[in-house]
Motif scaffolding. Structure first.
Motif, PDB file in Angstrom:
ATOM      1  N   LYS A   1     -38.668 -23.230  36.312  1.00 17.20           N
ATOM      2  CA  LYS A   1     -37.418 -23.389  36.316  1.00 17.20           C
ATOM      3  C   LYS A   1     -36.962 -23.038  34.738  1.00 17.20           C
ATOM      4  O   LYS A   1     -35.982 -21.987  34.542  1.00 17.20           O
ATOM      5  CB  LYS A   1     -37.088 -24.991  36.272  1.00 17.20           C
ATOM      6  CG  LYS A   1     -35.315 -25.150  35.829  1.00 17.20           C
ATOM      7  CD  LYS A   1     -34.907 -26.718  36.192  1.00 17.20           C
ATOM      8  CE  LYS A   1     -33.353 -26.932  35.776  1.00 17.20           C
ATOM      9  NZ  LYS A   1     -33.082 -28.444  36.106  1.00 17.20           N
TER      10      LYS A   1
ATOM     11  N   THR B   1     -37.443 -18.843  34.535  1.00 16.68           N
ATOM     12  CA  THR B   1     -36.189 -18.425  35.407  1.00 16.68           C
ATOM     13  C   THR B   1     -35.053 -18.314  34.375  1.00 16.68           C
ATOM     14  O   THR B   1     -34.507 -17.254  34.388  1.00 16.68           O
ATOM     15  CB  THR B   1     -35.985 -19.225  36.669  1.00 16.68           C
ATOM     16  OG1 THR B   1     -37.239 -19.172  37.490  1.00 16.68           O
ATOM     17  CG2 THR B   1     -34.770 -18.560  37.390  1.00 16.68           C
ATOM     18  N   LYS B   2     -34.686 -19.352  33.536  1.00 13.31           N
ATOM     19  CA  LYS B   2     -33.626 -19.376  32.727  1.00 13.31           C
ATOM     20  C   LYS B   2     -33.760 -18.365  31.664  1.00 13.31           C
ATOM     21  O   LYS B   2     -32.897 -17.507  31.381  1.00 13.31           O
ATOM     22  CB  LYS B   2     -33.345 -20.774  32.179  1.00 13.31           C
ATOM     23  CG  LYS B   2     -32.246 -21.043  31.409  1.00 13.31           C
ATOM     24  CD  LYS B   2     -32.066 -22.181  30.561  1.00 13.31           C
ATOM     25  CE  LYS B   2     -33.403 -22.667  29.711  1.00 13.31           C
ATOM     26  NZ  LYS B   2     -33.016 -23.922  28.988  1.00 13.31           N
TER      27      LYS B   2
ATOM     28  N   ARG C   1     -38.905 -20.136  44.512  1.00 12.11           N
ATOM     29  CA  ARG C   1     -39.028 -20.192  43.003  1.00 12.11           C
ATOM     30  C   ARG C   1     -40.057 -19.242  42.301  1.00 12.11           C
ATOM     31  O   ARG C   1     -40.814 -18.882  43.354  1.00 12.11           O
ATOM     32  CB  ARG C   1     -39.215 -21.611  42.127  1.00 12.11           C
ATOM     33  CG  ARG C   1     -40.484 -22.395  42.772  1.00 12.11           C
ATOM     34  CD  ARG C   1     -40.564 -23.601  42.032  1.00 12.11           C
ATOM     35  NE  ARG C   1     -41.604 -24.330  42.479  1.00 12.11           N
ATOM     36  CZ  ARG C   1     -42.824 -24.459  41.905  1.00 12.11           C
ATOM     37  NH1 ARG C   1     -43.021 -23.815  40.738  1.00 12.11           N
ATOM     38  NH2 ARG C   1     -43.659 -25.326  42.455  1.00 12.11           N
TER      39      ARG C   1
END
Length: 467
Positions: free
Chosen positions: A219, A222-223, A208
């Protein structure tokens, strides 16, 4: 030979702040800088110029959405990269000039040249013309900072295969920028050129991006960045970076052993930084350097030579400008006979993308690994009136608190102004606040800071009010 109470080698945030505090405490102080401008990496080729470009590119991106606010802009909106880079340099020059002003104001003697040890109390300054001047130092503070790291098989040509230094002064917007490293530097500069029209691909060895931060932040970022158009290749080990003319080819292997090939016109190598002690001659002063290249220090930042100290990127710990500043103050006050302290757990970390990412304290992963019983509360920015009013609805605040005592153990956030909001989190944790303490504080409405109060409410077991 000139004699000083304290000689600081390096004028970055740690070095110049240490010099100022020493001078304020009555010590005769000198600072040595090998470049013609003060401020070190942060002010010249790091924090300040990157934020200037982030600000300019953010304005350009926002302009594309002015119509949503009822503002109609006629004609084509174009990027003048040369002017953008020139503005960045003007900001750098003004900031570096401000450091010079502070040196003069505090009567700190500035030497331009490379500082190196002759022995524990004598520092030689090698100037650009090759001449050498020696000064006597009762105490010395090593603040030589860090340099960009690379991989052994990569040849950085500073033209197409570049570091952050070259990325801050490109003469054209890349068509395809391949970023090696999904950390702070790669993501910030990657977003700058993404906004300006480049295709940006990020290759990261770990599973990640921003791997040192809480997994929930990784998370979410990244989105959001994927939505903006950035492409990610996590769990990929770079095998080769080669240039042929204006084309750079990057080959990387994924966890399944498959090789991918990315072709771009530029590749930004941002795989971290290494302590910089080249030419310091630390051994002549009895200063020990570790196998990792760091100057070894004790809890007072004192080296193996009792009158020599080291701070910032050149010693253990996170490589952050504000950490270096705090250490500079610590050493100065220690030399003055005071009893200063620093809590390294409360040094905040920030990623200046948009949305911004900021954190302080322990991550959820760290608490689980340590077997700490904790509770978690969160609140999304999209539920804030202030966020909706400005169309900055992405992100959240997450608070981790001890399950029994309710003491806050970590605060993690991604969203608008997170870089500024994290100071509230640091303040609360410095005074060992509980989640309930924060939840009972009055937060102005409508503000982004309300998300912290709401997340605290959620962490206490009470329900957040606006979701």
């Amino acid at each position: 030979m000139s004699s000083f109470d304290v000689v600081v080698i390096g004028s970055g945030p740690g070095g110049y702040v240490a010099a100022i505090r020493c001078a304020q405490l009555g010590m005769k102080t000198a600072i040595i800088e090998k470049y013609s401008t003060l401020g070190g990496t942060c002010l010249n080729v790091g924090c300040i110029p990157s934020k200037a470009l982030l600000a300019s590119s953010h304005h350009y991106e926002e302009l594309q959405h002015f119509a949503d606010h009822g503002i109609e802009v006629s004609g084509d909106v174009k990027v003048n990269l040369e002017k953008m880079i020139a503005r960045k340099q003007a900001v750098v020059d003004q900031t570096a000039g401000g450091v010079k002003f502070l040196m003069d104001k505090n009567k700190i003697t500035v030497f331009e040249g490379v500082g190196s040890f002759e022995n524990a109390t004598t520092v030689a300054i090698t100037k650009a013309d090759g001449s050498v001047e020696k000064i006597e130092a009762k105490n010395t503070i090593i603040a030589t900072g860090s340099k960009p790291s690379s991989l052994p098989f990569i040849k950085i040509d500073k033209e197409r295969i570049i570091t952050s230094t070259e990325a801050l002064k490109l003469t054209e917007v890349p068509k395809h920028l391949v970023v090696i490293g999904g950390g702070v530097i790669g993501l910030e500069l990657g977003q700058v050129y993404l906004r300006l029209g480049a295709q940006v691909s990020v290759v990261e060895f770990m599973d990640r991006i921003i791997p040192g931060m809480d997994g929930a932040l990784s998370k979410e970022l990244t989105k959001v960045l994927k939505k903006q158009g950035m492409k990610f290749y996590t769990s990929h080990k770079v095998q080769a970076v080669e240039r042929a003319g204006d084309t750079v080819t990057v080959k990387a292997e994924n966890a399944k052993g498959e090789i991918i090939t990315l072709e771009g016109d530029y590749s930004l190598i941002s795989v971290g930084r290494r302590p910089y002690t080249d030419g310091l001659n630390a051994d002549k002063a009895g200063v020990k350097i570790s196998d990792r290249g760091q100057v070894e220090v004790n809890d007072h930042l004192q080296t193996t030579a009792s009158n020599i100290f080291a701070i910032g990127d050149v010693v253990r710990g996170v490589m952050l400008a504000h950490k270096a500043e705090e250490e500079g103050v610590i050493v100065a006050e220690y030399l003055a006979g005071q009893k200063p302290h620093i809590d390294y757990n409360l040094i905040p970390g920030v990623v200046y993308t948009w949305p911004e990412v900021a954190a302080v304290g322990k991550t959820e992963e760290q608490l689980k690994e340590a077997g700490v019983d904790f509770k978690s509360g969160s609140f999304p920015f999209k539920a804030l009136g202030r966020a909706r009013a400005s169309s900055d609805i992405e992100g959240f605040v997450k608070i981790l608190a001890d399950a029994k005592t309710d003491e806050v153990l970590g605060i993690h956030m991604i969203g608008a102004r997170a870089a500024d909001l994290i100071a509230e989190a640091v303040t609360a944790m410095e005074f060992r606040a509980s989640a309930e303490d924060i939840s009972r504080m009055s937060h102005a409405h409508p503000t982004f800071a309300e998300a912290i109060k709401e997340a605290a409410l959620d962490a206490t077991g009470k329900r957040a009010l606006h979701i």
